[in-house]
Each structure stands twice: as structure tokens, then as C-alpha cells.
Design a protein around this motif. Structure first.
Motif, short mmCIF file in Angstrom:
data_model
loop_
_atom_site.label_atom_id
_atom_site.label_comp_id
_atom_site.label_asym_id
_atom_site.label_seq_id
_atom_site.Cartn_x
_atom_site.Cartn_y
_atom_site.Cartn_z
N VAL A 164 0.84 -1.19 0.00
CA VAL A 164 0.00 0.00 0.00
C VAL A 164 0.88 1.25 0.00
O VAL A 164 0.53 2.28 -0.55
CB VAL A 164 -0.94 0.00 1.22
CG1 VAL A 164 -1.71 1.31 1.33
CG2 VAL A 164 -1.89 -1.17 1.15
N GLY B 94 3.24 3.41 -3.37
CA GLY B 94 2.93 4.52 -4.26
C GLY B 94 1.57 4.39 -4.94
O GLY B 94 0.99 5.38 -5.32
N GLU B 95 1.06 3.17 -5.08
CA GLU B 95 -0.25 3.04 -5.72
C GLU B 95 -1.31 3.43 -4.70
O GLU B 95 -1.36 2.88 -3.61
CB GLU B 95 -0.49 1.61 -6.22
CG GLU B 95 -1.78 1.50 -7.01
CD GLU B 95 -1.98 0.14 -7.66
OE1 GLU B 95 -2.03 0.08 -8.90
OE2 GLU B 95 -2.09 -0.85 -6.93
N SER B 96 -2.15 4.38 -5.06
CA SER B 96 -3.19 4.77 -4.13
C SER B 96 -4.27 3.70 -4.14
O SER B 96 -4.38 2.90 -5.06
CB SER B 96 -3.78 6.12 -4.49
OG SER B 96 -4.59 6.00 -5.64
N LEU B 97 -5.07 3.71 -3.09
CA LEU B 97 -6.18 2.79 -2.97
C LEU B 97 -7.06 2.86 -4.22
O LEU B 97 -7.50 1.86 -4.77
CB LEU B 97 -6.97 3.20 -1.73
CG LEU B 97 -7.93 2.25 -1.11
CD1 LEU B 97 -7.26 0.95 -0.73
CD2 LEU B 97 -8.49 2.92 0.16
N ARG B 98 -7.29 4.09 -4.64
CA ARG B 98 -8.14 4.31 -5.80
C ARG B 98 -7.56 3.65 -7.06
O ARG B 98 -8.29 3.02 -7.82
CB ARG B 98 -8.29 5.81 -6.01
CG ARG B 98 -9.15 6.16 -7.18
CD ARG B 98 -9.25 7.66 -7.36
NE ARG B 98 -10.25 7.95 -8.36
CZ ARG B 98 -11.02 9.02 -8.34
NH1 ARG B 98 -10.90 9.90 -7.38
NH2 ARG B 98 -11.89 9.22 -9.28
N VAL C 68 -13.15 2.06 4.19
CA VAL C 68 -12.61 1.76 2.86
C VAL C 68 -13.67 1.18 1.92
O VAL C 68 -13.76 1.61 0.76
CB VAL C 68 -11.35 0.88 2.96
CG1 VAL C 68 -10.96 0.31 1.60
CG2 VAL C 68 -10.20 1.69 3.54
N MET D 194 -15.51 3.95 0.46
CA MET D 194 -14.72 4.69 -0.53
C MET D 194 -14.69 3.94 -1.85
O MET D 194 -14.76 4.54 -2.93
CB MET D 194 -13.30 4.91 0.00
CG MET D 194 -13.25 5.73 1.28
SD MET D 194 -11.62 5.71 2.06
CE MET D 194 -10.78 6.89 1.00
N TRP E 172 -15.40 4.42 -6.63
CA TRP E 172 -14.41 4.23 -7.69
C TRP E 172 -14.73 3.07 -8.63
O TRP E 172 -13.94 2.73 -9.49
CB TRP E 172 -13.02 4.00 -7.05
CG TRP E 172 -12.59 5.11 -6.15
CD1 TRP E 172 -12.84 6.45 -6.30
CD2 TRP E 172 -11.84 5.00 -4.93
NE1 TRP E 172 -12.29 7.17 -5.27
CE2 TRP E 172 -11.67 6.31 -4.41
CE3 TRP E 172 -11.29 3.93 -4.23
CZ2 TRP E 172 -10.99 6.57 -3.23
CZ3 TRP E 172 -10.59 4.19 -3.06
CH2 TRP E 172 -10.44 5.50 -2.56
#
Lengths: 314, 425
Positions: A80, A83-87, A110, A113, A117
Motif C-alpha cells: 500500500v 505509491g499506488e493509491s487505494l483508488r 474503505v 470509498m 471508484w
């Protein structure tokens, strides 16, 4: 019902419909070939940002019994931070063609959220300390079917014992059991209760001995060892002495009282007696029911929830 | 240098309001009164004309986090909010703990030329809470406010030494009040809402305990202190009491703590995660009371830009902070009923004094005064759109909300930098 994010979002009717559909899924699960084509061609992705082999396997078994295709995305906590965002993660998976996401995350909110997306359905498989709605569903099914009073728990008292503060299971179950008419009582040291719960439909007591002989359901929460390190309890031994299910306390339970635990158990801490020696223990029934309850949720969110699945084996 | 007349506005001055035109020429106010003639006219009808706003609390993110904001984009956002001076918070990378860093920030602000950028300094090297910065050298380089903002100085001995040492130099320490041990992992205000949402709570006590400690340190040392972004009812009461006792303290609140309640987190939208956290309605009312009765000296934005990318995380991982510069007047005016005079006091005159720039900002509107001006109204309604901000980031909590009151023009050093709400350069 497109998503299942929180018990709070369900009406009583939706909750009881899921419980009734679970009966049907229990029947399917008991067949020699426990599989129906209800969700053939649909893809269910388990996205677990927090490890939970038991819950993930339960969901994947449920999906397979309904003939859905499954894919699994396990995220170590470290990736996590790469660098890759959750989105980005969700949008990437979504682009592969997913009909339902089953999401587990250590942070509350989460799954909510994720719905922003993706167009897919989202099922909350546990978010932080917030909610674990399928656990509450399987718990309510286990309890109501044990008592044999339909979906009604009026007049029954459920004691939820232990680390309520950090428990998504407790938050979901407080609501779900209350919706079915039960009285819910929380039993925990003050350090393990939420900071403020005045508007919760429950009462809290300071001692398990105060209520042990009056309750119909004893719901033991898992006591995590790190709570001791955070000085929330002086020691696990003291916790066990005050809040654990000891032989003496087990002997004071009503003869038809049920004992539940979401697993995995800390034997010798919250549960000192061997559950095999407890006639009221429903701990393995919970696990069994878990698959059927999750079938019922997957079917409901992916089919629009109107028609029960076709009865024939594949 | 340009010359023009602001026509038809109402002057807001410490000695009263009156209707007059303002002629600006060569960076100063040349005339206040009735005008005719052929100067270019900037319409100020229906507006108040005051000294430009001064923000005590701006995160410009440069150097180090230019993906979120730069001194240029932040200065433009400031100008659009009516600000002619902003105090740049020191939690940059590298931190503003050395002369060359604060000189860079100041020089870059001058180069951009949209408002005056006043670098603050850290209290401790790298904001690590261990070793004091060279206060003397930094004071000589023009730094007046020192803070480890983002974290509070945890060590009471170090804080005492900082107050004793820095007090002698005539500079002011500004504390971010937060006992870190009480907020480990915290995401939102500790109360009924966090209990239901299962989000780790951020107790009011964490702020109040440090505020109490530092008020006592001010009493002990006699050195002045400014308290950043106070957020709780009890904090306001403590400051009120300490001021009654004559202690040399000042305090600010943010527009968002005057307008947004912790329950907004039920959306799990990370735009509402901020440090200190959004509090309860009772806290909001107490903060407003503090602004009204003068307990709170200034409203400061704590403008904290973050990229969408960094906010698209789970609540525990997303950084705290929200934009503030472009919406502050509208938010304050929409949230509470303040006279134009009190608005000018808390957004311009008082912060100019606290930042030690009242030789050029927060001045009366009078002949010969430097032309750092804001022209604004309290009546026009507008809808905030995250897509219509000049800040480099988009993390406004007010997206889609209707605000009442807006900055129309901003004049910085005699130049019109914002006209009809739009930045001119």
C-alpha cells in the motif's frame, strides 16, 4: 440492494430477507453436489488489504457454490505504501471486469470509498473497527435458528463480552441483534469500550458475573494480545479472571444459553473451558453458516435480490 | 506602477466606516474621498474596502512538496482570498530551520509578487523536538514567528528553554497544541461519532493539556506565545482566562473549525480529515463566541494543500489538511454574523500585528499608506467548485457549497492582482 457495507444501512425487512435466503443456501450447501448456476458468468474479486484467510475462504467458497468466477487480490500492508493509491488499485481491478468486490481493510470506511471508484457491487468483509456485516448475518442466523423462533429475538438477552472498542464484529452485532428485538448488553473493562456510546441501543455492565446467569446468548469477542501491550488491560490473566468464560461461569449459564465466538479463539483467555464441553456452544455452526450467509449476500447484491436461485444442481 | 481608483466602496477603518473612493498611485494611497477624472475605475460598489488580509497559517509546500502547492500557486490562491501577506509554515522539506531556507522562501515569494510571503521558522531542527534552531540568526533574517506546526513541541523542558531564549529576541513562538501520545493513530474527534464509525479518536484533551502547559510556561517565562488553530470549547475558555490574567498570549481559529462538524466523517471522505480534527457543534459555538468577544485574535486558514493522489487513501493513511485561502472570507461570513469591522480585525489588523508586519499590512485606509487592500462584500452568494480554484490542489471541503460573501479585488503594493474575483497574473 447493490452493496452491503454496514448493518446500519439495512432495514429490518432486508435483514430478515437475508436470513431467510440463508436458509435456502444452507439447504443447497447440504446437497451431495452443493453448487447451483445462479451466478454463472459473474466475477467476484476478493480484495483483502488485511490478511484474513478464514473470511476470504468463506467468501470464495460461497461464490463458487453459486458458480461465480473468483479472483483474489492479497495486498500486504507494505505494498500500500509503494505509491499506488487505494483508488488506483480498485480502478485497475475494476478494469479487468469485476461484478462484486469483497473488501477487507484495516481502516474503517474503505468499502464506502471503494463504491465511489467502481460500478461493481461492494461487500464489506470487515473494515477497521467499523463493520463486519456478514459476520453479524451469520451470527443472527445461528442464534435465531438455534432458538427456533423465526427471525424474532424479542425477550432474549445477548451479552457481548470483551474488546468492543476495537471490534467491527461488536458494532455490527449490536445493531443486528437489536433489530431482531433482542436486548444487548456490553460487558467489558472501560478501556475496551468505545469512548462514547450514549446513543447506542444497549446497556453496559461492569462485570460478567452480574449478568452471566440471566443471558440467553454469550458472545465472546477475541482478546488480542497487543491490547495488553497498549496498557488497555493489566494482563491477559486478569482479563480472563474478570471477563473470561471459566468453568464456574459456564456452570451459571442458563441451560439453553448459547455461546458464540467469531474466531479465532484465544483459549485460556476469553474462553477457558473447552467449547467441546459446552452444550450451548455454536462456534462451529457459525463457521458453517458463514458460507451460506455469504452466498445469500452475494446472490442478493448480484441478482437484485428478487428471485431465489434456481434449485437444480449444475 | 499603475494608478487607479477604487470607486463606490465603504472604507473599513479602526476609527469607523465611511463611503469613499480610494485612489492608488505608485504603490500608496494617494487620496481617500470623492474622485472624478480619467483614472481607470475599479468598481467597488456594494463592497467594503479594508487593508489586505494577513494569514498567520499557510502551508505553501515549497520547497519539497511542489506536487501539492508551490509558492506561486499558493500566493495566487492567497491573493484570490484577499490576502496581501501570508505566513509560510515551516514544515517544508528541507524544513525552515536554517537561514538559507527561509531566504529562499522569502525570495521566491518576492519573485512571484502576488502577496508578501513571510517565512516562519521551526522551533527545533527538522521539527524533531530535540535541538533548538538558531533563533538569533533566523530573527536577523526577518523571521518573527517560530513553530513546529504539524506537531507540538512535546518536551516541556525544551519548550521552556525555547520561550526563555527566544523571548529575549522579541520573536514569538507559535504552538501547535497536541500531546502526541494521546493522538497516536487518531483520525477524527473522539466522541459519539468516532465510536459509531469505529475510527480511532482524537481527544480534545490532547490539545487542552498542551495548551494548559504552555499557558503556565508563559506565566513562568513572561515570553509571548501564539496558539495555532484552537479547536475545542475548553481551549477557548483557557485562553479567555489567561488573557484576563494579563498573560501575553494570542490565539487563532480556522474557518473550518468554525463551520464543519465531526459528523461529516460519516461520509468517510478524507477531505474532512484535518489536524486538529473537526469537532462538535458545541465546540463550534464556543469558538464563535471566542471570535465575537475577542478571546480569539485571528482567523487563520491552515491552508494545507494535498494532491488528490495522496488523499485517495484510507482515512488512516491519508494526510490531514484542507484548503482554506480562497474560501476563508465566505466561510467565516456564512458561518457567523460578524461586523465588517470585526472581519477586518480578525482577518487583517490583528494577524498583521501578530506577524509583526503592521508597518505595511493591516494599516488604516488613509493617504500615504501602502496600498495593500482587499475589496470584499458580505452579501453576494457563490458556489465553491473544486475545479475553479487557483491552488494547485483540490482538497476543499466546501466543494458544491453556497457561500455568502466574497473577495472581489485585491491590491498588493499598489497593483491590482485580483479583479472581480479572478487572479490577473
Amino acid at each position: 440492494m447493490k452493496h452491503l457495507l454496514s448493518i446500519d444501512e439495512l432495514t429490518v425487512e432486508q435483514l430478515t430477507a437475508l436470513l431467510d435466503l440463508t436458509d435456502h443456501m444452507v439447504e443447497i450447501s447440504s446437497r451431495p453436489v452443493p453448487k447451483v448456476p445462479a451466478l454463472r458468468g459473474r466475477t467476484v474479486a476478493s480484495v483483502f488489504f488485511e490478511d484474513s484467510t478464514r473470511t476470504r475462504l468463506s467468501f470464495e467458497t460461497a461464490a463458487k457454490r453459486l458458480s461465480a468466477d473468483t479472483m483474489t487480490f492479497n495486498v500486504g500492508t507494505s505494498s500500500v505504501n509503494k505509491g499506488e493509491s487505494l483508488r488506483d488499485t480498485i480502478e485497475t481491478l475494476s478494469a479487468m471486469g469485476v461484478d462484486a468486490f469483497v473488501v477487507r481493510h484495516k481502516s474503517s470506511g474503505v468499502p464506502h470509498m471503494v463504491t465511489e471508484w467502481t460500478d461493481a457491487s461492494v461487500i464489506n468483509a470487515g473494515d477497521g473497527w467499523h463493520q463486519h456485516p456478514t459476520q453479524a448475518l451469520l451470527d443472527c442466523h445461528t442464534v435465531t435458528r438455534s432458538f427456533g423462533t423465526g427471525n424474532d429475538l424479542t425477550g432474549r438477552t445477548v451479552a457481548i463480552v470483551g474488546d468492543v472498542k476495537h471490534s467491527r464484529v461488536a458494532r455490527s452485532n449490536v445493531r443486528a441483534f437489536t433489530m431482531l428485538g433482542a436486548d444487548v448488553v456490553l460487558v467489558a473493562p472501560r478501556t475496551l469500550l468505545p469512548p462514547e456510546f450514549i446513543d447506542w441501543p444497549i446497556r453496559a455492565v461492569d462485570s460478567l458475573d452480574e449478568v452471566i446467569s440471566d443471558i440467553d446468548v454469550l458472545y465472546l469477542l477475541r482478546m488480542q494480545r497487543e491490547r495488553m501491550d497498549a496498557a488497555l488491560v493489566p494482563s491477559l490473566g486478569e482479563y480472563s479472571a474478570r471477563f473470561g468464560l471459566t468453568r464456574q461461569r459456564a456452570d451459571r449459564l442458563k441451560s439453553d444459553a448459547l455461546v458464540l465466538h467469531p474466531g479465532p479463539m484465544n483459549r485460556g483467555v476469553e474462553i477457558v473451558v473447552d467449547p467441546a464441553d459446552l452444550p450451548g456452544s455454536r462456534i462451529l455452526d457459525q463457521v458453517r453458516t458463514g458460507v451460506s450467509a455469504r452466498m445469500s449476500v452475494l446472490y442478493t447484491v448480484l441478482s437484485g435480490g428478487s428471485v431465489p436461485p434456481a434449485g437444480g444442481a449444475e | 506602477m499603475s494608478s487607479f481608483v477604487l470607486r463606490g466602496g465603504t472604507i473599513v477603518n479602526p476609527d469607523g466606516n465611511f463611503n469613499a473612493d480610494v485612489v492608488v498611485r505608485n504603490g500608496v494611497i494617494e487620496l481617500v474621498g470623492d474622485t472624478k477624472g480619467d483614472l481607470p475605475v475599479i468598481d467597488a460598489t456594494g463592497c467594503f474596502v479594508s487593508s489586505g488580509f494577513v494569514d498567520l497559517h499557510t502551508h505553501l509546500r515549497e520547497p519539497g512538496k511542489e506536487e501539492a502547492e508551490t509558492i506561486e500557486t499558493g500566493s495566487r490562491a492567497a491573493a484570490r482570498g484577499g490576502y496581501t501577506a501570508v505566513v509560510a509554515m515551516p514544515n517544508t522539506d528541507p524544513a525552515q530551520d536554517a537561514v538559507h531556507v527561509v531566504e529562499f522562501v522569502r525570495a521566491r515569494g518576492e519573485q512571484v509578487g502576488l502577496c508578501e510571503v513571510l517565512p516562519s521558522g521551526c522551533i527545533t531542527i527538522g521539527r524533531l523536538g530535540q535541538q533548538l534552531v538558531p533563533f538569533g540568526a533566523l530573527a536577523k533574517a526577518g523571521v518573527h514567528l517560530f513553530t513546529d506546526d504539524g506537531t507540538g513541541v512535546q518536551d516541556p523542558l525544551l519548550m521552556r528553554r525555547a520561550l526563555e531564549y527566544a523571548g529575549q529576541l522579541g520573536v514569538v513562538l507559535a504552538q501547535h497544541c497536541e500531546v502526541a501520545r494521546l493522538t497516536e493513530g487518531a483520525v477524527m474527534h473522539e466522541g459519539a461519532c468516532c465510536s459509531t464509525l469505529g475510527l480511532p479518536g482524537w481527544p480534545a484533551l490532547a490539545e487542552e493539556l498542551m495548551l494548559h502547559r504552555d499557558i503556565e510556561l508563559v506565566r513562568l517565562t513572561g515570553s509571548p506565545m501564539h496558539f495555532l488553530h484552537l479547536s475545542t470549547a475548553r481551549s477557548v475558555e483557557m485562553v479567555r482566562q489567561a488573557k484576563l490574567e494579563g498573560l501575553p498570549i494570542t490565539a487563532e481559529v480556522t474557518p473550518h473549525h468554525l463551520s464543519l462538524v465531526d459528523e461529516l466523517l460519516t461520509s468517510f471522505d478524507t477531505v474532512f480529515k484535518v489536524n486538529p480534527p473537526l469537532r462538535t457543534r458545541a465546540d463550534i459555538e464556543a469558538l464563535k463566541g471566542g471570535v465575537l468577544d475577542g478571546t480569539i485574535d485571528a482567523i487563520a486558514t491552515d491552508h494545507a494543500p494535498h494532491s488528490d493522489h495522496s488523499k485517495d487513501q484510507a482515512l488512516d493513511a491519508a494526510p490531514p489538511g484542507m484548503l482554506g485561502l480562497e474560501t476563508s472570507l465566505g466561510v467565516v461570513n456564512t458561518s457567523m454574523s460578524l461586523s465588517p469591522r470585526r472581519i477586518a480585525e480578525v482577518l487583517s489588523w490583528n494577524p498583521a500585528r501578530i506577524a509583526n508586519v503592521s508597518d505595511r499590512h493591516g494599516r488604516p485606509i488613509a493617504v500615504g499608506e501602502p496600498a495593500n487592500l482587499a475589496v470584499w462584500d458580505c452579501a453576494s452568494e457563490w458556489v465553491v467548485s473544486r475545479d475553479h480554484l487557483v491552488s494547485k490542489s483540490r482538497n476543499t471541503p466546501y466543494d458544491g457549497m453556497t457561500l455568502r460573501g466574497r473577495v472581489r479585488h485585491t491590491v498588493f503594493r499598489g497593483e491590482l492582482v485580483v479583479k472581480d474575483g479572478e487572479a490577473l497574473k
